[in-house]
Design a protein around this motif. Structure first.
Motif, mmCIF file in Angstrom:
data_model
loop_
_atom_site.group_PDB
_atom_site.id
_atom_site.type_symbol
_atom_site.label_atom_id
_atom_site.label_comp_id
_atom_site.label_asym_id
_atom_site.label_seq_id
_atom_site.Cartn_x
_atom_site.Cartn_y
_atom_site.Cartn_z
ATOM 1 N N LEU A 1 0.827 -1.197 0.000
ATOM 2 C CA LEU A 1 0.000 0.000 0.000
ATOM 3 C C LEU A 1 0.866 1.253 0.000
ATOM 4 O O LEU A 1 0.560 2.242 -0.662
ATOM 5 C CB LEU A 1 -0.942 -0.013 1.211
ATOM 6 N N THR A 2 1.982 1.207 0.719
ATOM 7 C CA THR A 2 2.896 2.352 0.772
ATOM 8 C C THR A 2 3.410 2.692 -0.622
ATOM 9 O O THR A 2 3.405 3.865 -1.025
ATOM 10 C CB THR A 2 4.073 2.060 1.721
ATOM 11 N N ALA A 3 3.839 1.688 -1.367
ATOM 12 C CA ALA A 3 4.344 1.924 -2.725
ATOM 13 C C ALA A 3 3.246 2.489 -3.626
ATOM 14 O O ALA A 3 3.497 3.390 -4.436
ATOM 15 C CB ALA A 3 4.908 0.633 -3.307
ATOM 16 N N ALA A 4 2.030 1.978 -3.475
ATOM 17 C CA ALA A 4 0.914 2.455 -4.297
ATOM 18 C C ALA A 4 0.615 3.921 -3.993
ATOM 19 O O ALA A 4 0.463 4.741 -4.909
ATOM 20 C CB ALA A 4 -0.319 1.595 -4.054
ATOM 21 N N VAL A 5 0.548 4.271 -2.721
ATOM 22 C CA VAL A 5 0.251 5.654 -2.337
ATOM 23 C C VAL A 5 1.365 6.584 -2.789
ATOM 24 O O VAL A 5 1.104 7.674 -3.321
ATOM 25 C CB VAL A 5 -0.004 5.762 -0.812
ATOM 26 N N CYS A 6 2.622 6.164 -2.621
ATOM 27 C CA CYS A 6 3.752 6.992 -3.078
ATOM 28 C C CYS A 6 3.659 7.253 -4.579
ATOM 29 O O CYS A 6 3.857 8.389 -5.028
ATOM 30 C CB CYS A 6 5.080 6.320 -2.741
ATOM 31 N N GLN A 7 3.353 6.220 -5.342
ATOM 32 C CA GLN A 7 3.231 6.370 -6.793
ATOM 33 C C GLN A 7 2.096 7.323 -7.149
ATOM 34 O O GLN A 7 2.243 8.184 -8.018
ATOM 35 C CB GLN A 7 3.009 5.009 -7.460
ATOM 36 N N ARG B 1 -6.040 13.061 7.821
ATOM 37 C CA ARG B 1 -7.159 12.752 8.725
ATOM 38 C C ARG B 1 -7.546 11.279 8.624
ATOM 39 O O ARG B 1 -7.796 10.629 9.645
ATOM 40 C CB ARG B 1 -8.370 13.642 8.418
ATOM 41 N N LEU B 2 -7.587 10.754 7.401
ATOM 42 C CA LEU B 2 -7.927 9.337 7.216
ATOM 43 C C LEU B 2 -6.912 8.424 7.892
ATOM 44 O O LEU B 2 -7.275 7.438 8.534
ATOM 45 C CB LEU B 2 -8.025 9.003 5.720
ATOM 46 N N ILE B 3 -5.646 8.772 7.753
ATOM 47 C CA ILE B 3 -4.588 7.968 8.389
ATOM 48 C C ILE B 3 -4.723 8.046 9.910
ATOM 49 O O ILE B 3 -4.628 7.030 10.605
ATOM 50 C CB ILE B 3 -3.197 8.414 7.910
ATOM 51 N N ALA B 4 -4.976 9.237 10.434
ATOM 52 C CA ALA B 4 -5.138 9.402 11.885
ATOM 53 C C ALA B 4 -6.334 8.589 12.384
ATOM 54 O O ALA B 4 -6.254 7.930 13.421
ATOM 55 C CB ALA B 4 -5.298 10.876 12.236
ATOM 56 N N GLU B 5 -7.438 8.629 11.641
ATOM 57 C CA GLU B 5 -8.621 7.848 12.024
ATOM 58 C C GLU B 5 -8.300 6.359 12.036
ATOM 59 O O GLU B 5 -8.719 5.632 12.932
ATOM 60 C CB GLU B 5 -9.785 8.130 11.076
ATOM 61 N N ARG B 6 -7.572 5.902 11.030
ATOM 62 C CA ARG B 6 -7.210 4.486 10.947
ATOM 63 C C ARG B 6 -6.308 4.089 12.109
ATOM 64 O O ARG B 6 -6.472 3.027 12.685
ATOM 65 C CB ARG B 6 -6.533 4.204 9.600
ATOM 66 N N LYS B 7 -5.388 4.976 12.472
ATOM 67 C CA LYS B 7 -4.516 4.704 13.622
ATOM 68 C C LYS B 7 -5.341 4.580 14.896
ATOM 69 O O LYS B 7 -5.080 3.728 15.736
ATOM 70 C CB LYS B 7 -3.472 5.806 13.788
ATOM 71 N N ASP B 8 -6.347 5.453 15.038
ATOM 72 C CA ASP B 8 -7.202 5.424 16.230
ATOM 73 C C ASP B 8 -8.047 4.153 16.290
ATOM 74 O O ASP B 8 -8.452 3.740 17.372
ATOM 75 C CB ASP B 8 -8.126 6.646 16.266
#
Length: 133
Positions: free
Chosen positions: A94-100, A117-124
């Motif tokens: 997923l990291t490679a996909a998002v970077c691309q 915000r989405l990443i923060a929500e996912r972390k929570d």
């Protein structure tokens, strides 16, 4: 049909978009919505039958015609396509996909903040790990 297994061709996706937008309609309406000069009527009818066999759509009789409606939701198809994209192109990273994606197009500050915000929500959403002591 299990998510992750919704591989669709371009015409199938276009037909589903028509059905998602219209709710339900006959072959004639789908054909017209796709642009009747672009695809033959028989091609659209055949594709709808094939999609019904795959349980992507279903029909009900209405007089002498069949009225088709989608059996798969738009978000399920998007989720499946995204998962396939990450798996096939980026070997599951997923990291490679998002970077691309971030490198391949202009991204506004608002979009970056929404992603944060989405990443923060996912972390929570993750359960806190027990601290070792």
């Amino acid at each position: 049909m299990r998510p992750g297994k919704l591989r669709l061709g371009d015409l199938q996706l276009k037909i589903l978009r028509v059905l998602w937008h219209m709710g339900e309609c006959g072959v004639t309406e789908v054909h017209q919505a796709l642009g009747s000069s672009r695809y033959a009527y028989t091609t659209v009818a055949t594709m709808l039958r094939k999609m019904e066999a795959r349980k992507l759509v279903a029909h009900r009789p209405e007089g002498r015609r069949f009225v088709y409606f989608p059996l798969v939701r738009e978000d399920a198809v998007a989720r499946s396509a995204a998962a396939e994209f990450v798996d096939r192109i980026f070997k599951g990273s997923l990291t490679a996909a998002v970077c691309q994606l971030l490198d391949s197009r202009a991204v506004s500050r608002d979009e970056l903040e929404a992603l944060e915000r989405l990443i923060a929500e996912r972390k929570d959403m993750e359960t806190p790990r027990q601290s070792r002591g």
